[in-house]
Each structure stands twice: as structure tokens, then as C-alpha cells.
Design an enzyme around this catalytic site. Structure first.
Site, PDB file in Angstrom:
ATOM      1  N   SER A  25       0.822  -1.201  -0.082  1.00  0.00           N
ATOM      2  CA  SER A  25       0.122  -0.019  -0.155  1.00  0.00           C
ATOM      3  C   SER A  25       0.768   1.160   0.174  1.00  0.00           C
ATOM      4  CB  SER A  25      -0.627  -0.075   1.201  1.00  0.00           C
ATOM      5  OG  SER A  25      -1.393  -1.188   1.338  1.00  0.00           O
TER       6      SER A  25
ATOM      7  N   THR B  38       1.250   4.127   1.361  1.00  0.00           N
ATOM      8  CA  THR B  38       1.115   4.875   2.438  1.00  0.00           C
ATOM      9  C   THR B  38       2.099   5.394   3.138  1.00  0.00           C
ATOM     10  OG1 THR B  38       0.546   2.954   4.037  1.00  0.00           O
ATOM     11  CG2 THR B  38      -1.325   4.010   2.786  1.00  0.00           C
TER      12      THR B  38
ATOM     13  N   ALA C 295       6.674   0.182  11.837  1.00  0.00           N
ATOM     14  CA  ALA C 295       5.603   0.778  10.895  1.00  0.00           C
ATOM     15  C   ALA C 295       6.197   1.632  10.063  1.00  0.00           C
ATOM     16  CB  ALA C 295       4.793   1.439  11.944  1.00  0.00           C
ATOM     17  N   LYS C 296       5.254   2.102   9.229  1.00  0.00           N
ATOM     18  CA  LYS C 296       5.893   2.911   8.008  1.00  0.00           C
ATOM     19  C   LYS C 296       6.346   4.207   8.512  1.00  0.00           C
ATOM     20  CE  LYS C 296       3.575   0.825   4.341  1.00  0.00           C
ATOM     21  NZ  LYS C 296       2.298   0.737   3.567  1.00  0.00           N
ATOM     22  N   ARG C 297       5.648   4.732   9.697  1.00  0.00           N
ATOM     23  CA  ARG C 297       5.816   6.183  10.049  1.00  0.00           C
ATOM     24  C   ARG C 297       7.156   6.338  10.659  1.00  0.00           C
ATOM     25  NH1 ARG C 297       1.806   4.006  12.830  1.00  0.00           N
ATOM     26  NH2 ARG C 297       2.031   3.526  15.041  1.00  0.00           N
TER      27      ARG C 297
END
Ligand code: GLU
Length: 284
Positions: A13, A15, A254-256
Site C-alpha cells: 500500500s 501509504t 511501522a511505515k511512520r
């Protein structure tokens, strides 16, 4: 399985930037496709309008290529295979949504997130998503009336108490109880888009995927998705869920948390070979 019949997929994804956890899972997916002399497709899961961004999709492809990924099918993209994009496939999802409606497998729900929270009797600690309390189930809300003016999500009605079992390629026998481990879940959102659960089933079916390799965080979603396959009379693929990559504190990447994004590692001078050396042996 005869050589050449295996079909796998990478389904990121867009994001955020890809991190080590993604590529570890994707690498395994690629290894499994290669071991079976199969085909791998890349699918850009860009339906989350509030979080998906074109710049992340571009970065994703660049990072995947840099890392050594190769996929063998997809729309023509200047001489190379591009990804299939979910945002380009909406009419197909709508057809299946209508089929589920015609079968009576789904129902309209006017509950907001807040309504759901308030209707839950007890806190559901540790549950990924507390089961929907069934307020809008057919026959429950008075004479079937929805909240006037409410935004409508369509939910799949799960068979309460039924066990959904499958044999995972990595975790072996899995079993979840519908109505307890998960409740009626959204398949079509009030913003006119399919939910992840519906889109992924339609895509994996239409792309003739034979094995889904993805992170262990989606084991429970597999149970939901198996119910959709069943309702549609479709043969599900095999599933292989991989352990998630954790950081030094034991938290899921996590992507963040940009620290371990592929971009950052690359800027620090890491090579794909070096990153791959930290992966657990395949097949484990
Ligand atoms: N697009 C999902 C994600 O990035 C993965 C979906 C799947 O593999 O089924 O988390």
C-alpha cells in the site's frame, strides 16, 4: 504443482516508504514464486484515499527495483511491467459487491464508529477490532430501518459461532470463530469504495493467485476473506503468513518509523545484499 502454475503477488500500500519488514516478506514471496518457477505480480493497493499518495507509489517501485525485485506481469509501463493499481479496478469490485448483495451475504449499516463503540458491552482489550455488535443486522434495527441520513457501509454477515479454519504454509493449522474472534466486517464503504477485505479477494481471484504470502498481522483477515470466497463459491488460494519484523524494543515496524525505511538504509550506504543477509533463512 506442475512448474509454471504458481502465481504469487506483492501487494504493498503506498501509504509510506517501504521498510525492512515489507521487503523481508516480499523477498520470501519472490523466493517462493521462483522456487515454483512461477509468476509474481505487483499490485499497488492504493484504495485508501486519505493515506495513499502517488509519490509513495513511485518510491515503492523504485525501492523494489533497487532491492532486486522482479515481477513478470502487469500493465505496460514504458517497456517494463507496471503494477496493477486497485484504483483502476473499481468496476470489477462493484460487480462482486452486487453479487454479494444478491446472495444476501451483506447488509447495509448506518452505524458510525462512535455508535459501534457505544454499543459494545465490554472493552475488547487486545482485539485488533472488536466484533461489530450487530445493531444493523437484518431484523435487528426495529423494522429494518437505518438511521435516517446516515452514511451507509455494507457489512458481511458472519456465521456466528462457525469455525473458520485453514492450514497456513508457515503457521500450520489456524482456526478462528466467527462472531467471537471477528464480527460482521465492512466490504463496501460509505465513500463508495470497496474495503481492503473485498478488494483483495477480488484481485487475488481475478489475478489467479495460487499462494498469498504476507505478514502474520493478516492471519485474522484471512479468516474473513475465506468467508467471502465461500459466499462467492470461489476456490481460495493457499496462504503463507510470515512472522513480522520487530525493532530492538520488540515493536512492530511501522511505515511512520522512518529509521529503517529502505531509503534511509540506502542513503546510509547499505546494499541490498547486506540487508538480505539479516533475513531469516527462507522456508523457516
Ligand atoms: N496492502 C496490504 C498492506 O500493505 C497487504 C495486503 C495483503 O497482502 O493481502 O498491508
Amino acid at each position: 504443482m506442475p512448474p509454471g502454475t504458481y502465481r504469487g503477488r506483492l501487494a504493498p500500500s503506498p501509504t509510506g516508504y517501504l521498510h525492512q519488514g515489507h521487503v523481508q516478506t516480499f523477498w520470501l514471496a519472490q523466493e517462493r514464486a521462483r522456487a515454483h518457477h512461477g509468476v509474481l505480480v505487483l499490485r499497488d493497493e492504493d484504495l485508501d484515499g486519505s493515506r495513499a499518495r502517488a509519490e509513495f507509489a513511485t518510491a515503492m517501485i523504485e525501492d523494489l527495483r533497487w532491492f532486486g525485485f522482479d515481477w513478470q506481469e502487469g500493465p505496460d509501463c514504458g517497456g517494463a511491467y507496471g503494477p496493477y493499481q486497485q484504483s483502476q479496478r473499481l468496476p470489477g469490485y462493484r460487480i462482486v459487491f452486487e453479487q454479494l448483495k444478491a446472495k444476501g451475504a451483506i447488509y447495509p449499516c448506518s452505524c458510525t464508529r462512535k455508535d459501534v463503540q457505544q454499543a459494545l458491552q465490554a472493552p475488547h482489550i487486545g482485539q485488533e477490532e472488536p466484533p461489530y455488535p450487530g445493531t444493523c443486522r437484518p431484523g435487528r434495527r426495529g423494522d429494518g430501518n437505518l438511521k435516517p441520513g446516515g452514511r451507509i457501509n455494507w457489512r458481511f454477515q458472519v456465521p456466528d459461532g462457525a469455525t473458520v479454519g485453514f492450514v497456513d504454509g508457515h503457521y500450520r493449522a489456524q482456526s478462528f470463530v466467527a462472531g467471537k474472534d471477528f464480527g460482521d466486517f465492512v466490504v463496501w464503504r460509505s465513500d463508495g469504495l470497496p474495503s481492503y477485505q473485498l478488494a483483495v479477494v477480488v484481485d487475488d481471484h481475478e489475478m489467479a493467485i495460487t499462494e498469498v504470502v504476507r505478514g502474520a498481522d493478516l492471519l485474522l483477515s484471512t479468516a474473513r476473506q475465506l468467508l467471502i470466497y465461500h459466499a462467492l463459491g470461489w476456490e481460495p488460494p493457499a496462504f503463507y503468513h510470515c512472522p513480522l519484523v520487530l525493532d530492538a524494543q520488540g515493536n512492530r515496524l511501522a511505515k511512520r518509523h522512518d529509521a529503517l525505511s529502505l531509503r534511509t538504509l540506502r542513503q546510509r550506504g547499505e546494499s541490498p545484499e547486506n540487508i538480505r543477509r539479516s533475513f531469516p533463512p527462507t522456508g523457516s
